[in-house]
Design a protein around this motif. Sequence first.
Motif, PDB file in Angstrom:
ATOM      1  N   GLY A 192       0.756  -1.238   0.000  1.00  0.00           N
ATOM      2  CA  GLY A 192       0.000   0.000   0.000  1.00  0.00           C
ATOM      3  C   GLY A 192       0.791   1.294   0.000  1.00  0.00           C
ATOM      4  N   LEU A 193       2.105   1.242  -0.161  1.00  0.00           N
ATOM      5  CA  LEU A 193       2.892   2.477  -0.190  1.00  0.00           C
ATOM      6  C   LEU A 193       2.596   3.266  -1.471  1.00  0.00           C
ATOM      7  CD1 LEU A 193       6.418   1.189   0.946  1.00  0.00           C
ATOM      8  CD2 LEU A 193       4.715   2.400   2.337  1.00  0.00           C
ATOM      9  N   THR A 194       2.460   4.565  -1.347  1.00  0.00           N
ATOM     10  CA  THR A 194       2.341   5.409  -2.529  1.00  0.00           C
ATOM     11  C   THR A 194       3.717   5.554  -3.173  1.00  0.00           C
ATOM     12  OG1 THR A 194       2.813   7.434  -1.311  1.00  0.00           O
ATOM     13  CG2 THR A 194       0.467   6.776  -1.482  1.00  0.00           C
ATOM     14  N   ARG A 195       3.754   6.119  -4.347  1.00  0.00           N
ATOM     15  CA  ARG A 195       5.022   6.373  -5.033  1.00  0.00           C
ATOM     16  C   ARG A 195       5.954   7.194  -4.135  1.00  0.00           C
ATOM     17  NH1 ARG A 195       5.968  11.032  -8.318  1.00  0.00           N
ATOM     18  NH2 ARG A 195       7.795  10.781  -9.629  1.00  0.00           N
ATOM     19  N   GLU A 196       5.435   8.252  -3.560  1.00  0.00           N
ATOM     20  CA  GLU A 196       6.243   9.134  -2.720  1.00  0.00           C
ATOM     21  C   GLU A 196       6.745   8.411  -1.467  1.00  0.00           C
ATOM     22  OE1 GLU A 196       3.198   9.867  -3.977  1.00  0.00           O
ATOM     23  OE2 GLU A 196       3.845  11.290  -5.522  1.00  0.00           O
ATOM     24  N   ALA A 197       5.884   7.621  -0.828  1.00  0.00           N
ATOM     25  CA  ALA A 197       6.280   6.882   0.375  1.00  0.00           C
ATOM     26  C   ALA A 197       7.338   5.829   0.045  1.00  0.00           C
ATOM     27  CB  ALA A 197       5.066   6.237   1.032  1.00  0.00           C
ATOM     28  N   LEU A 198       7.183   5.156  -1.107  1.00  0.00           N
ATOM     29  CA  LEU A 198       8.178   4.166  -1.512  1.00  0.00           C
ATOM     30  C   LEU A 198       9.530   4.838  -1.744  1.00  0.00           C
ATOM     31  CD1 LEU A 198       9.083   1.331  -2.395  1.00  0.00           C
ATOM     32  CD2 LEU A 198       8.257   1.906  -4.691  1.00  0.00           C
ATOM     33  N   LEU A 199       9.527   5.932  -2.472  1.00  0.00           N
ATOM     34  CA  LEU A 199      10.794   6.626  -2.735  1.00  0.00           C
ATOM     35  C   LEU A 199      11.459   7.079  -1.436  1.00  0.00           C
ATOM     36  CD1 LEU A 199       9.839   8.647  -5.939  1.00  0.00           C
ATOM     37  CD2 LEU A 199      11.166   6.523  -5.781  1.00  0.00           C
ATOM     38  N   GLU A 200      10.664   7.495  -0.471  1.00  0.00           N
ATOM     39  CA  GLU A 200      11.206   7.888   0.838  1.00  0.00           C
ATOM     40  C   GLU A 200      11.866   6.681   1.528  1.00  0.00           C
ATOM     41  OE1 GLU A 200      12.425  10.333   3.743  1.00  0.00           O
ATOM     42  OE2 GLU A 200      11.390  11.032   1.940  1.00  0.00           O
ATOM     43  N   LYS A 201      11.203   5.516   1.479  1.00  0.00           N
ATOM     44  CA  LYS A 201      11.761   4.304   2.102  1.00  0.00           C
ATOM     45  C   LYS A 201      13.056   3.850   1.421  1.00  0.00           C
ATOM     46  CE  LYS A 201       8.259   2.820   4.878  1.00  0.00           C
ATOM     47  NZ  LYS A 201       8.409   2.610   6.297  1.00  0.00           N
ATOM     48  N   LEU A 202      13.189   4.174   0.121  1.00  0.00           N
ATOM     49  CA  LEU A 202      14.356   3.716  -0.629  1.00  0.00           C
ATOM     50  C   LEU A 202      15.532   4.693  -0.580  1.00  0.00           C
ATOM     51  CD1 LEU A 202      12.689   2.106  -3.766  1.00  0.00           C
ATOM     52  CD2 LEU A 202      13.470   1.007  -1.656  1.00  0.00           C
ATOM     53  N   LYS A 203      15.363   5.836   0.060  1.00  0.00           N
ATOM     54  CA  LYS A 203      16.469   6.787   0.172  1.00  0.00           C
ATOM     55  C   LYS A 203      17.656   6.115   0.855  1.00  0.00           C
ATOM     56  CE  LYS A 203      14.291  11.257  -0.022  1.00  0.00           C
ATOM     57  NZ  LYS A 203      13.919  12.469   0.695  1.00  0.00           N
ATOM     58  N   GLY A 204      18.803   6.226   0.225  1.00  0.00           N
ATOM     59  CA  GLY A 204      20.018   5.612   0.756  1.00  0.00           C
ATOM     60  C   GLY A 204      20.124   4.126   0.457  1.00  0.00           C
ATOM     61  N   LYS A 205      19.113   3.547  -0.181  1.00  0.00           N
ATOM     62  CA  LYS A 205      19.122   2.110  -0.472  1.00  0.00           C
ATOM     63  C   LYS A 205      19.046   1.811  -1.966  1.00  0.00           C
ATOM     64  CE  LYS A 205      17.154   0.994   3.974  1.00  0.00           C
ATOM     65  NZ  LYS A 205      16.090   0.373   4.721  1.00  0.00           N
ATOM     66  N   ALA A 206      18.895   2.851  -2.783  1.00  0.00           N
ATOM     67  CA  ALA A 206      18.870   2.664  -4.235  1.00  0.00           C
ATOM     68  C   ALA A 206      20.297   2.421  -4.714  1.00  0.00           C
ATOM     69  CB  ALA A 206      18.270   3.880  -4.913  1.00  0.00           C
ATOM     70  N   LEU A 207      20.491   1.358  -5.480  1.00  0.00           N
ATOM     71  CA  LEU A 207      21.810   1.012  -5.998  1.00  0.00           C
ATOM     72  C   LEU A 207      21.995   1.476  -7.442  1.00  0.00           C
ATOM     73  CD1 LEU A 207      21.946  -2.656  -4.662  1.00  0.00           C
ATOM     74  CD2 LEU A 207      23.011  -0.626  -3.645  1.00  0.00           C
ATOM     75  N   ALA A 208      20.931   1.359  -8.225  1.00  0.00           N
ATOM     76  CA  ALA A 208      20.967   1.746  -9.634  1.00  0.00           C
ATOM     77  C   ALA A 208      19.531   1.767 -10.140  1.00  0.00           C
ATOM     78  CB  ALA A 208      21.797   0.750 -10.455  1.00  0.00           C
ATOM     79  N   ALA A 209      19.332   2.459 -11.253  1.00  0.00           N
ATOM     80  CA  ALA A 209      18.007   2.496 -11.866  1.00  0.00           C
ATOM     81  C   ALA A 209      18.154   2.460 -13.377  1.00  0.00           C
ATOM     82  CB  ALA A 209      17.245   3.746 -11.442  1.00  0.00           C
ATOM     83  N   THR A 210      17.118   1.973 -14.012  1.00  0.00           N
ATOM     84  CA  THR A 210      17.060   1.940 -15.467  1.00  0.00           C
ATOM     85  C   THR A 210      15.628   2.247 -15.870  1.00  0.00           C
ATOM     86  OG1 THR A 210      17.554   0.621 -17.448  1.00  0.00           O
ATOM     87  CG2 THR A 210      16.676  -0.571 -15.548  1.00  0.00           C
ATOM     88  N   GLY A 211      15.445   2.695 -17.078  1.00  0.00           N
ATOM     89  CA  GLY A 211      14.102   3.088 -17.471  1.00  0.00           C
ATOM     90  C   GLY A 211      13.779   2.786 -18.905  1.00  0.00           C
ATOM     91  N   LEU A 212      12.497   2.919 -19.192  1.00  0.00           N
ATOM     92  CA  LEU A 212      11.943   2.645 -20.505  1.00  0.00           C
ATOM     93  C   LEU A 212      10.719   3.537 -20.650  1.00  0.00           C
ATOM     94  CD1 LEU A 212      11.861   0.614 -22.984  1.00  0.00           C
ATOM     95  CD2 LEU A 212      10.484  -0.856 -21.524  1.00  0.00           C
ATOM     96  N   ILE A 213      10.560   4.162 -21.805  1.00  0.00           N
ATOM     97  CA  ILE A 213       9.398   5.032 -22.033  1.00  0.00           C
ATOM     98  C   ILE A 213       8.484   4.387 -23.063  1.00  0.00           C
ATOM     99  CG2 ILE A 213       8.635   7.297 -22.903  1.00  0.00           C
ATOM    100  CD1 ILE A 213      10.253   7.622 -20.396  1.00  0.00           C
ATOM    101  N   GLY A 214       7.193   4.344 -22.734  1.00  0.00           N
ATOM    102  CA  GLY A 214       6.168   3.955 -23.686  1.00  0.00           C
ATOM    103  C   GLY A 214       5.245   5.144 -23.885  1.00  0.00           C
ATOM    104  N   ARG A 215       4.786   5.389 -25.096  1.00  0.00           N
ATOM    105  CA  ARG A 215       3.900   6.525 -25.368  1.00  0.00           C
ATOM    106  C   ARG A 215       2.532   6.016 -25.788  1.00  0.00           C
ATOM    107  NH1 ARG A 215       5.420   9.527 -29.769  1.00  0.00           N
ATOM    108  NH2 ARG A 215       6.500   7.727 -30.620  1.00  0.00           N
ATOM    109  N   PHE A 216       1.507   6.775 -25.397  1.00  0.00           N
ATOM    110  CA  PHE A 216       0.145   6.429 -25.785  1.00  0.00           C
ATOM    111  C   PHE A 216      -0.707   7.686 -25.821  1.00  0.00           C
ATOM    112  CE2 PHE A 216      -4.243   5.118 -25.002  1.00  0.00           C
ATOM    113  CZ  PHE A 216      -4.402   4.173 -25.998  1.00  0.00           C
ATOM    114  N   GLY A 217      -1.520   7.809 -26.826  1.00  0.00           N
ATOM    115  CA  GLY A 217      -2.433   8.930 -26.962  1.00  0.00           C
ATOM    116  C   GLY A 217      -3.685   8.489 -27.697  1.00  0.00           C
ATOM    117  N   GLN A 218      -4.690   9.369 -27.668  1.00  0.00           N
ATOM    118  CA  GLN A 218      -5.955   9.028 -28.346  1.00  0.00           C
ATOM    119  C   GLN A 218      -6.351  10.147 -29.290  1.00  0.00           C
ATOM    120  OE1 GLN A 218      -8.676   6.610 -26.121  1.00  0.00           O
ATOM    121  NE2 GLN A 218      -7.732   7.343 -24.232  1.00  0.00           N
TER     122      GLN A 218
END
Length: 183
Positions: free
Chosen positions: A157-183
């Motif tokens: 049940g953690l929100t995005r903001e709460a999760l990021l707060e819990k991960l402060k100092g514990k993130a080792l690396a990140a990677t990303g991918l973008i998908g686009r969608f429109g109507q």
Amino acid sequence: MSKRLRWILLSSIIFYGAASQASELFILQSPAFADNGLLDKKFAGNAKDNPNCTGENHSPALIWSNPPEETKSFALIVHDPEGAKGLGVTHLVAYNIAPSATGFPANALRDGKMFTGGKNSPGSDRWHGPCPPPGSGAHHYAFTLIATSQAPDLPPGLTREALLEKLKGKALAATGLIGRFGQ
């Protein structure tokens, strides 16, 4: 040894070293779409109370490779910064993903498999596909995978903001991918 031969040898060593390092990058990919590519309509949301949700709410398969060796868990966030007229919409907050995982099969994020669900913007603990309003252009859905030193024991049940707060100092690396969608 001639200068030319030394230059060729040195250049080859430098190129080989750079190529071997590049192959060890932490990367996130999807067989369903290319980075910055368009998402199929089937990945759009299908909420009956939202006429902008015109899809089937399928979640794409994801694969990753080369995380840091000391990874204890992964977290995955899918966020649309253009959503809600620029305030942003979070479509998925997933964490406590096993360090041995190398991806998600199609629809695992929709079905709540292989992760602990946080709370996305619509209030769900699972994948909520894109629902941009017609005429707003193609929104960018940022899939961000974070390798962490966090044991996979965070509460649901953690929100995005709460999760990021819990991960402060514990993130080792990140990677990303973008998908686009429109109507």
